[in-house]
Design a protein around this motif. Structure first.
Motif, short mmCIF file in Angstrom:
data_model
loop_
_atom_site.label_atom_id
_atom_site.label_comp_id
_atom_site.label_asym_id
_atom_site.label_seq_id
_atom_site.Cartn_x
_atom_site.Cartn_y
_atom_site.Cartn_z
N THR A 258 0.09 10.22 71.18
CA THR A 258 0.04 11.56 71.77
C THR A 258 0.55 11.60 73.20
N SER A 259 0.65 10.44 73.85
CA SER A 259 1.04 10.32 75.27
C SER A 259 -0.04 10.82 76.22
N THR A 260 -1.24 11.09 75.71
CA THR A 260 -2.33 11.47 76.62
C THR A 260 -2.77 10.25 77.40
N VAL A 261 -3.25 10.51 78.61
CA VAL A 261 -3.58 9.44 79.54
C VAL A 261 -5.04 9.56 79.99
N ILE A 262 -5.72 8.43 80.03
CA ILE A 262 -7.02 8.34 80.69
C ILE A 262 -6.80 7.54 81.96
N GLY A 263 -7.19 8.09 83.10
CA GLY A 263 -6.96 7.40 84.35
C GLY A 263 -8.15 7.52 85.28
N ARG A 264 -8.33 6.49 86.08
CA ARG A 264 -9.42 6.50 87.06
C ARG A 264 -9.02 5.65 88.25
N SER B 244 -11.95 -7.49 88.23
CA SER B 244 -12.36 -7.44 86.83
C SER B 244 -13.56 -6.51 86.65
N SER B 245 -14.40 -6.36 87.68
CA SER B 245 -15.55 -5.45 87.56
C SER B 245 -15.07 -4.00 87.43
N GLU B 246 -14.04 -3.62 88.18
CA GLU B 246 -13.48 -2.28 88.04
C GLU B 246 -12.81 -2.11 86.68
N PHE B 247 -12.14 -3.17 86.22
CA PHE B 247 -11.47 -3.08 84.93
C PHE B 247 -12.50 -2.91 83.80
N ARG B 248 -13.65 -3.60 83.90
CA ARG B 248 -14.69 -3.44 82.88
C ARG B 248 -15.23 -2.01 82.88
N LYS B 249 -15.42 -1.42 84.06
CA LYS B 249 -15.87 -0.03 84.13
C LYS B 249 -14.85 0.90 83.47
N PHE B 250 -13.59 0.59 83.66
CA PHE B 250 -12.55 1.44 83.06
C PHE B 250 -12.55 1.28 81.54
N LEU B 251 -12.78 0.06 81.05
CA LEU B 251 -12.89 -0.13 79.61
C LEU B 251 -14.07 0.65 79.04
N ASP B 252 -15.16 0.73 79.80
CA ASP B 252 -16.31 1.54 79.38
C ASP B 252 -15.89 3.01 79.24
N GLN B 253 -15.05 3.48 80.16
CA GLN B 253 -14.59 4.87 80.10
C GLN B 253 -13.73 5.10 78.86
N ILE B 254 -12.86 4.13 78.55
CA ILE B 254 -12.04 4.26 77.33
C ILE B 254 -12.95 4.28 76.11
N GLU B 255 -13.90 3.37 76.05
CA GLU B 255 -14.83 3.29 74.92
C GLU B 255 -15.54 4.61 74.68
N LYS C 67 -14.09 -14.10 82.38
CA LYS C 67 -15.20 -14.24 81.43
C LYS C 67 -15.90 -12.89 81.21
N LEU C 68 -16.00 -12.09 82.28
CA LEU C 68 -16.63 -10.78 82.16
C LEU C 68 -15.91 -9.93 81.12
N ILE C 69 -14.60 -9.92 81.15
CA ILE C 69 -13.81 -9.11 80.22
C ILE C 69 -13.84 -9.73 78.82
N ARG C 70 -13.72 -11.05 78.73
CA ARG C 70 -13.76 -11.71 77.42
C ARG C 70 -15.08 -11.44 76.71
N ASP C 71 -16.18 -11.53 77.46
CA ASP C 71 -17.49 -11.27 76.87
C ASP C 71 -17.61 -9.81 76.43
N TRP C 72 -17.08 -8.89 77.24
CA TRP C 72 -17.15 -7.46 76.90
C TRP C 72 -16.40 -7.20 75.59
N LEU C 73 -15.22 -7.79 75.45
CA LEU C 73 -14.42 -7.59 74.24
C LEU C 73 -15.04 -8.27 73.02
N ALA C 74 -15.65 -9.43 73.23
CA ALA C 74 -16.25 -10.17 72.12
C ALA C 74 -17.38 -9.39 71.47
N LYS C 75 -18.06 -8.54 72.23
CA LYS C 75 -19.16 -7.74 71.71
C LYS C 75 -18.68 -6.49 70.96
N ARG C 76 -17.40 -6.25 70.97
CA ARG C 76 -16.85 -5.03 70.36
C ARG C 76 -15.74 -5.40 69.39
#
Length: 358
Positions: A221-227, A234-245, A267-276
């Motif tokens: 669709t070309s729609t964008v989620i941005g923050r 990596s802590s900011e990236f994890r928060k952004f993944l939460d927003q996508i989720e 590791k923070l991101i790998r663990d986040w993805l492993a749970k999903r």
């Protein structure tokens, strides 16, 4: 009674060539009209009807009809015109080309018209004609980068396959961050555009801080989620993944295309993805950011909002960025990916072969 017009019969190859010339995409209008005259003659039309069809007089139609009958396709070419014979021989032209390609002036990194003219003893206008004839532009320089990723081919096929044939019941999202976006204000007021005068701004600026934009693009669709965040860890990236989720329906899988930036692999991101388990990561080849479609959105953002924007604070900059995203999402136009993996790999192969032959 007038003289009968010469009959024209075409071979299949001649017809294809004439139809190509008649389209006039890569030929001049004069050559296109000559081709249309011959095609009309081959269709059995009389000269009078052809004149009305192509907008030419009777002498012109008759001339090219006779020329084609006598010399076929070569007859449509212009005959050599009289004029002063050229004074520079083939050997001299070849030497000029050799110097252009194989040498540089003693005081510069590349040739200019005047420096080459001085070196070979010709007028700059002569050098210009030679360079133009051989497609040489020493003043221009372009950049390139070839990926050294040992899994380059596999990753290209994987990601391009997602773009061309997205999986069912899933979203393909391209994610990346545009870091260190500067909030810049010019040191003097902007002079607006006026008739006969382009917009003017000072070359220097005042810096009012930076922000980093995390964004994901839905390729369908070309729609964008941005923050925006003040940092890009990596802590900011994890928060952004939460927003996508939170914005993706729970019954859909998510195929995430992203690069090999360090914050994407902690590791923070790998663990986040492993749970999903519905999240599937596809890493782009090293040094091949062009394959990530969100980069196209970043280019639009830079061109339309950031490059000429005036921002006196990071808050004002972030407000304009989010306003741009909202406007984009209100009327999204998907970016069409048209090159297959085989097309891309073949183009890279041709580039490498040309490079090694220089």
């Amino acid at each position: 009674m007038g003289k009968a017009a010469v009959a024209i019969e075409l071979t299949a190859a001649e017809r294809r060539e004439l139809e190509s010339l008649a389209r006039a995409h890569k030929t001049g209008q004069a050559m296109a009209r000559r081709a249309r005259i011959v095609l009309a003659a081959a269709a059995g039309r009389e000269n009078k009807a052809i004149c009305a069809e192509v907008g030419a007089d009777a002498n012109t139609v008759s001339k090219w009809r006779r020329r084609f009958a006598a010399h076929r396709l070569d007859g449509l070419l212009d005959e050599p015109r009289p004029g002063t014979p050229r004074k520079i021989g083939d050997d001299a032209i070849a030497e000029t080309i050799r110097l252009t390609l194989e040498a540089t002036p003693s005081d510069a990194t590349h040739w200019s018209l005047r420096s080459m003219a001085k070196a070979v003893g010709y007028a700059p206008s002569t050098i210009h004609r030679i360079w133009r004839a051989f497609g040489l532009q020493p003043h221009r320089s372009e950049t390139f980068k070839l990926s050294t990723d040992p899994l380059f081919v596999e990753k290209v096929r994987d990601i391009v396959g997602l773009y061309l044939v997205p999986p069912d019941r899933a979203l393909v999202l391209c994610v990346d961050e545009k870091s260190q976006i500067q909030a810049l204000d010019r040191t003097q007021p902007l002079l607006p555009m006026r008739p006969g005068q382009a917009e003017r701004r000072t070359h220097d600026y005042t810096r009012h801080g930076t922000t980093s934009l995390f964004a994901t693009l839905d390729i369908a669709t070309s729609t964008v989620i941005g923050r925006c965040y003040p940092k890009h860890r990596s802590s900011e990236f994890r928060k952004f993944l939460d927003q996508i989720e939170a914005n993706v329906p729970a019954d859909l899988d998510i195929h995430l295309v992203m690069d090999n930036y360090a914050t994407h692999k902690t590791k923070l991101i790998r663990d986040w993805l492993a749970k999903r388990p519905r999240w599937h990561v596809h890493f782009t080849p090293t040094g091949a950011s062009w394959i990530n479609q969100v980069e196209r959105f970043f280019a639009l953002l830079t061109d339309k909002q950031i490059r000429r924007g005036v921002h006196r604070s990071t808050q004002q900059l972030e407000s304009d960025i989010h306003a741009f995203i909202d406007a984009h999402n209100a009327d999204p136009k998907p970016f069409r990916w048209i090159k297959s993996a085989d097309d891309i790999l073949a183009a890279i192969k041709r580039f490498c072969q040309r490079t090694t032959q220089i």
